[in-house]
Design an enzyme around this catalytic site. Structure first.
Site: not given
Length: 811
Positions: A499, A482-484, A486
């Site tokens: 990112q 899940n790149d989101c 963070n």
């Protein structure tokens, strides 16, 4: 509401209303040269890289939608129309768009004239071929004026839209008969040019956009077309285009073909010029000659069709459900080819400018593609591994033109390394090619520090082992899948990218349960590979780390009714019933269930029941619940989306199959099948006005139950959903999957299925498999026969070339 229908026999989706809820597109080309084309002929073309080798311009997110493309204008006295309805939008007497396997056919009918256009990229050809057939079905002679149009991009798609002080002075063209050449920047550092040609004598041409359009006109009303006469403009600077004009006379009942070719040519440095300032056209003329007659085009088109017929015979199901069969046999496999070619880089939702090929994305895409063309999968694995660093970390993306890591986004996504294990093992199980493990593969493309691919797998495994947090769980780094999410970002600046902003991970306690489950699943695969290779000591070492991870998850990753999602920077729980929002997430529950962590103690069943209760809805499984209603700086981008969209409680279709796979682990075929149908596009066709995106391919995201309009999809085509759903349905629900020793048969189906048939080509042999389910079971194989001989266990042996009959009876 439907906007067309499936023609399964021809492997086409037929659009009968040009005003689709969103541009419904197709891809032309499957290697090196590609085009995107909408149902109204919008889109663009490029060679290998949609950023650095863009041939034609396209305007994203424009008004009106889908502006620019490869257009034909037909002037019939005072009426001007286009076969694809756009750009003229003149009401047609009939319209049809047929999207097929790497080709599109668009037909328009107006006042007794039919225009049929076939668009495709021939095999191993750096060109898009457009065969236009004009027919007169009336009783009077038709005198028409035909105008072609395409607009050149100035190669680098980013600077093409930015650096106008230079762009408005660089455009250069050449005209040679019916061929219009685009040679902007060829005089300096470029060794490539493009051309647009037609196989007939032309009445005129234009290569300057403003001359053709008129400065204040749109695509719908070009001045040249309205005037009915080309201006013979030659672009010097400004914006170059290519337009031919042809005078056509059709007797009643007569048809005429015109072949247009949009091509790309590269010359060696010492062979760039024919004479001073005149480009060397030798290769261009040779390419043009291959398609200068209808017969040659038809032969190339037949070759393309045969190519796809052969590919789609490798895995084929007969289930009695036409929607399932068309997805498995045609569209899902086709989409897997497209995602393999592009990763996430070029669609109508991705401009092809800001992203390269994803490290994790490309490895996942392999699992839906490797059975089609294993040799291309092999090459891709080496390309991916070559962008890894010596400590096991990876560039998150790489550029397809250079195959080098993308410095703009860098690395730090701590799930990336383990995906290389998935990609490599999937390839070996399909092919039996263990030799790939001995290939010397560089780190960061530096051959001086190269090691074998097997060493890369070991280093990938050890990256997780060497990056554990206080609970013995994997550190998340910049993000996991899940790149989101963070957890080490803490961004308050809207000008930053979540990112790529500073990864504040030093001293962080941010751990990922998703990576923990991933590590157990592919760690076990790594252990199994070591055993197959006779590397017993390495297998034992790795197994201990996998076992330690299982215990860490049970001890610190279980929240009572489901698996936690993560621990944040400060060591606080995420995805816990203790949280006010985001109590439960799909990713960790999917992966820890796939890993079977705590299966014996009932943890998997509890977790999946919690997913059903809290995350499921009529349109699919949402990513998290409750949705975030405010921005949590310690969580990052995930909480920046409105409720129900994308990673904030949207139905992120990519991870729905992980829950389906978890259900197959505990034998619940009914539940897996229920989830499969909810997001499978063929089952959503009747509500296309809500769903919006194409009913023949998966979308990345469907708006979740908390959204303003639940069920509305976005980001179609380029999504890992394609590979994961094909992997899930073909290998775990239908249950026919590659194994080191042959084909493993292990279906997990709904109780009311009586059976199904699968034809599977595997390592040169064809297995005709019939599964019968006399007792209404969901999982479990009672007996298997191969050519009427019993098979011990449930793995079909590797057989010599030939066709074999397999009978499978479930318990």
């Amino acid at each position: 509401m439907k906007f067309g229908f499936f023609d399964d026999k021809k492997k086409e989706y037929v659009i009968t209303n040009p005003e689709t809820p969103w541009p419904w597109i197709n891809y032309l080309g499957n290697k090196d040269f590609f085009s995107l084309i909408s149902n109204t002929a919008g889109g663009y073309s490029f060679y290998k890289d949609a950023k650095f080798r863009r041939l034609t311009r396209y305007r994203y997110n424009n008004v009106p939608m889908d502006s620019g493309g490869r257009y034909f204008y037909i002037k019939d006295e005072d009426t001007i129309w286009s076969p694809g309805w756009k750009p003229c939008k003149t009401k047609l007497d009939n319209y049809e768009c047929r999207h097929g396997m790497n080709y599109t056919k668009i037909k328009g009918v107006k006042d007794g004239v039919t225009a049929d256009v076939l668009f495709f990229v021939p095999q191993n050809t750096h060109a898009e071929v457009q065969k236009l057939t004009l027919s007169n079905s009336g009783s009077d002679v038709k005198k028409l004026k035909l105008f072609s149009f395409t607009e050149w991009a100035l190669w680098n798609a980013a600077t093409d839209m930015e650096n106008f002080q230079r762009n408005f002075s660089t455009g250069e063209v050449e005209i040679d008969g019916s061929t219009l050449y685009h040679k902007t920047e060829y005089r300096e550092r470029r060794n490539h040019y493009a051309f647009y040609t037609v196989n007939t004598e032309i009445a005129g041409f234009d290569t300057d956009r403003e001359t053709f359009m008129g400065l204040y006109n749109g695509f719908d009303e070009p001045k040249v077309v309205a005037d009915g006469e080309s201006k013979m403009s030659v672009a010097h600077g400004w914006s170059p285009i290519a337009s031919h004009s042809i005078e056509v006379e059709l007797q009643p009942g007569e048809s005429k073909d015109y072949v247009f070719v949009l091509g790309y040519i590269e010359n060696e440095q010492d062979e760039k010029w024919e004479s001073k300032g005149i480009i060397n056209k030798t290769k261009a003329k040779a390419l043009i000659s291959k398609f200068d007659t209808s017969e040659k085009v038809d032969a190339a088109f037949a070759e393309l069709n045969q190519y796809w017929d052969d590919l789609l015979q490798i895995y084929n199901v007969d289930s009695g459900d036409e929607k399932l069969d068309r997805m498995v046999n045609i569209w899902n496999q086709y989409q897997c080819m497209i995602t393999f070619c592009f990763s996430r880089s070029a669609s109508f939702f991705e401009s092809g400018i800001g992203r390269g090929m994803g490290f994790r994305d490309s490895n996942q895409d392999l699992i839906g593609f490797v059975h089609q063309i294993p040799e291309r999968a092999r090459e891709r694995i080496i390309d991916i591994a070559s962008t890894q660093f010596q400590n096991g970390a990876c560039y998150h993306q790489y550029q397809p033109l250079t195959k080098r890591g993308n410095n703009e986004i860098g690395g730090g996504f701590n799930d990336d390394p383990m995906w290389l294990v998935l990609g490599t093992i999937s390839y070996i199980k399909e092919t039996g090619d263990f030799a790939i493990l001995d290939e010397m593969v560089p780190f960061d493309n530096d051959m001086s520090v190269a090691k074998t691919l097997f060493d890369h797998l070991t280093i990938s495994f050890d990256f997780t082992v060497n990056n554990l947090g206080p609970h013995g769980l994997p550190l998340i780094g910049r993000a996991d899948w899940n790149d989101c999410l963070n957890l080490n970002c803490f961004s308050n600046d809207p000008n930053e990218s979540f990112q790529t902003t500073e990864n504040k991970s030093e001293g962080s306690k941010a751990e990922s349960l998703m990576i923990a489950g991933l590590f157990v699943v592919y760690g076990r695969d790594y252990v199994e590979l070591c055993k197959v290779l006779g590397k017993t000591e390495e297998a034992a070492r790795a197994q201990k780390h996998v076992d330690d991870m299982v215990e860490a998850v049970k001890k610190s990753g279980w929240d009572g009714e489901w698996f936690l999602r993560a621990y944040d920077y400060f060591g606080n729980k995420i995805g816990s019933n203790e949280n006010e929002e985001g109590k439960i997430f799909i990713e960790s529950n999917g992966w820890c269930s796939m890993a079977g962590i705590g299966k014996e103690e009932g943890l998997v069943e509890k977790a999946l029941d919690s997913v059903k209760e809290r995350l499921d809805c009529e349109h699919g499984i949402v990513l998290n619940n409750p949705a975030f209603t405010k921005y949590y700086i310690e969580y990052g981008e995930i909480s920046s989306y409105p409720e129900g969209y994308k990673e904030n409680a949207g139905i992120f279709c990519h991870n729905n199959p992980w829950i389906m796979l978890g259900e197959t682990v505990i034998g619940r075929g009914d539940r897996a099948w229920e989830y499969f149908k909810k997001i499978c596009p063929a089952y959503l066709e009747d509500k296309s006005e809500l769903h919006k995106t194409e009913p023949y391919v998966y979308s990345q995201m469907i708006a979740g139950k908390d959204a303003f309009k639940p069920g509305e999809a976005k980001n179609s085509w380029l999504t890992g959903t394609a590979a994961w759903n094909f992997y899930t349905i073909s290998q775990y629900i239908l249950g026919v999957r590659p194994h080191y020793k042959g084909l493993e048969i292990d279906p997990c189906i709904p109780h009311d299925w009586k059976g199904f048939k699968v034809s599977r080509k595997f390592r040169g042999a064809t297995y005709k498999i019939e599964v019968i389910n006399p007792n209404g079971s969901s999982k479990g194989v009672k007996q298997i026969t191969l050519d009427d001989k019993p098979v011990e266990g449930n793995v079909l042996p590797i057989m010599p070339e030939g066709t074999y009959t397999v009978k499978v009876e479930m318990i």
